[in-house]
Scaffold this active site. Structure first.
Site, mmCIF file in Angstrom:
data_model
loop_
_atom_site.group_PDB
_atom_site.id
_atom_site.type_symbol
_atom_site.label_atom_id
_atom_site.label_comp_id
_atom_site.label_asym_id
_atom_site.label_seq_id
_atom_site.Cartn_x
_atom_site.Cartn_y
_atom_site.Cartn_z
ATOM 1 N N LEU A 213 -31.703 -22.805 -4.239
ATOM 2 C CA LEU A 213 -33.072 -23.306 -4.395
ATOM 3 C C LEU A 213 -34.104 -22.279 -3.932
ATOM 4 O O LEU A 213 -33.915 -21.587 -2.939
ATOM 5 C CB LEU A 213 -33.240 -24.602 -3.600
ATOM 6 C CG LEU A 213 -32.259 -25.742 -3.943
ATOM 7 C CD1 LEU A 213 -32.622 -27.001 -3.161
ATOM 8 C CD2 LEU A 213 -32.227 -26.027 -5.432
ATOM 9 N N HIS B 79 -37.989 -24.616 -7.236
ATOM 10 C CA HIS B 79 -37.364 -25.924 -7.005
ATOM 11 C C HIS B 79 -38.199 -26.745 -6.017
ATOM 12 O O HIS B 79 -38.322 -27.962 -6.168
ATOM 13 C CB HIS B 79 -35.960 -25.741 -6.426
ATOM 14 C CG HIS B 79 -34.998 -25.078 -7.359
ATOM 15 N ND1 HIS B 79 -34.588 -23.782 -7.193
ATOM 16 C CD2 HIS B 79 -34.362 -25.541 -8.464
ATOM 17 C CE1 HIS B 79 -33.733 -23.462 -8.152
ATOM 18 N NE2 HIS B 79 -33.586 -24.499 -8.943
ATOM 19 N N ASP C 285 -37.451 -23.561 -17.968
ATOM 20 C CA ASP C 285 -36.397 -23.747 -18.985
ATOM 21 C C ASP C 285 -36.947 -24.715 -20.033
ATOM 22 O O ASP C 285 -36.562 -25.893 -20.085
ATOM 23 C CB ASP C 285 -35.126 -24.299 -18.337
ATOM 24 C CG ASP C 285 -34.529 -23.310 -17.350
ATOM 25 O OD1 ASP C 285 -34.263 -22.166 -17.745
ATOM 26 O OD2 ASP C 285 -34.376 -23.663 -16.170
ATOM 27 N N SER D 298 -33.248 -18.237 -10.090
ATOM 28 C CA SER D 298 -32.133 -17.892 -9.194
ATOM 29 C C SER D 298 -31.510 -16.572 -9.614
ATOM 30 O O SER D 298 -30.890 -15.886 -8.809
ATOM 31 C CB SER D 298 -31.068 -18.990 -9.229
ATOM 32 O OG SER D 298 -31.668 -20.218 -8.944
#
Ligand code: PAF
Length: 294
Positions: free
Chosen positions: A49, A53, A167, A203
């Site tokens: 995270l 996030h 995304d 990430s």
């Protein structure tokens, strides 16, 4: 909700319940529902995270009484030769972030719990939108994503689920999943969080060397240039973005495309989405931005 009697609690003082099985999750949620009329938000994650996030967790907290975060590196969405084995894992730090951002329950199952049979027999077909763009270079990716998201929706039965706009194709497909399979959940997109240099947080950014990171900035610069050219219509937007990407030899572009917000054709005027994917060194990066066309 569970506190002292939770299956596991962080540092012995937190109200975060860490559960790893379906029954623990159901029990914990049932107790939470009994103690207050909870509106439940789900934030599905694969862990590792970061601030992006954190913003999803904060949005979830704003929209619900009780936030459930899942941490599960889903093997079904990784293709052969992708980074499943080396995908970053940092459970302790992830739990600390969940605690800081008001998460009540962390669901961190093992692969066996999520997939008692491997490979799973019943999976979710993402339809045509699942095989373009990201789906073209990662053929089974969205089947894997939608299958695990459908499982999480079934287990948690959230009122609302938060996904990052980073995304964007995933967000569009999850919305379609909920609509087409009549799932009573509101799917909310949260704005992409960027570093001060403009790079969208991911990430996978940790795979970039310093020089690769400098090259990778061409993605966000290209999107910003495209968005600034919205008055030139779709052609103007794409030309402006292409000019930026073309001037950075360290970036191997996979696609640069303009779509409607639901992934259909972009409108002549109004909101559209400019999306880019590129490889920088060995790392595949994606990014996107809203564009106002006129
Ligand atoms: O966006 C992600 O991290 C993953 O695709 C998701 C939604 C958690 C499903 O594994």
């Amino acid at each position: 909700m569970r506190d002292d009697t939770s299956p596991t609690t962080l540092g012995g003082r937190s109200r975060v319940a860490i559960v790893t099985t379906h029954s623990e999750l159901r029990e914990t949620l049932a107790e939470a529902d009994r103690s207050r009329a909870a509106r439940v938000a789900l934030v599905p994650t694969m862990g590792a995270l970061h601030r992006g996030h954190a913003s999803l967790l904060d949005e979830a907290r704003r929209m619900a009484d009780l936030v459930v975060a899942s941490i599960f590196v889903n093997p079904l969405q990784f293709g052969a030769g992708e980074d499943l084995a080396r995908y970053p894992r940092s459970l302790e730090a992830d739990l600390a972030m969940c605690q800081q951002h008001g998460v009540s329950v962390v669901f961190a199952p093992s692969v066996d719990v999520v997939y008692p049979a491997w490979p799973p027999v019943v999976t979710v077909d993402p339809g045509p939108t699942g095989s373009i763009l990201e789906g073209a270079s990662r053929p089974e990716h969205f089947r894997g994503v939608l299958t695990v998201v459908a499982k999480l929706f079934g287990l948690v039965t959230p009122n609302v689920a938060i996904f990052g706009e980073k995304d964007y194709q995933q967000l569009v497909l999850v919305r379609q999943l909920a609509t087409d399979l009549c799932m009573p959940v509101e799917v909310v997109g949260a704005e992409t969080v960027r570093g001060l240099d403009g790079l969208a947080l991911s990430s996978r950014n940790r795979y970039l060397s310093d020089s690769e990171r400098a090259c990778a900035l061409a993605l966000s610069r290209a999107l910003a240039a495209g968005a600034a050219a919205g008055s030139g219509g779709a052609t103007g937007v794409l030309a402006a973005a292409e000019a930026v990407l073309g001037s950075e030899p360290g970036v191997a572009v996979d696609y640069l495309t303009l779509r409607g917000t639901d992934f259909g054709e972009p409108p002549n005027a109004g909101e559209a989405r400019l999306l880019v994917a590129a490889k920088v060194g060995g790392t595949r990066l994606i990014d996107n931005l809203a564009v106002q066309l006129s």
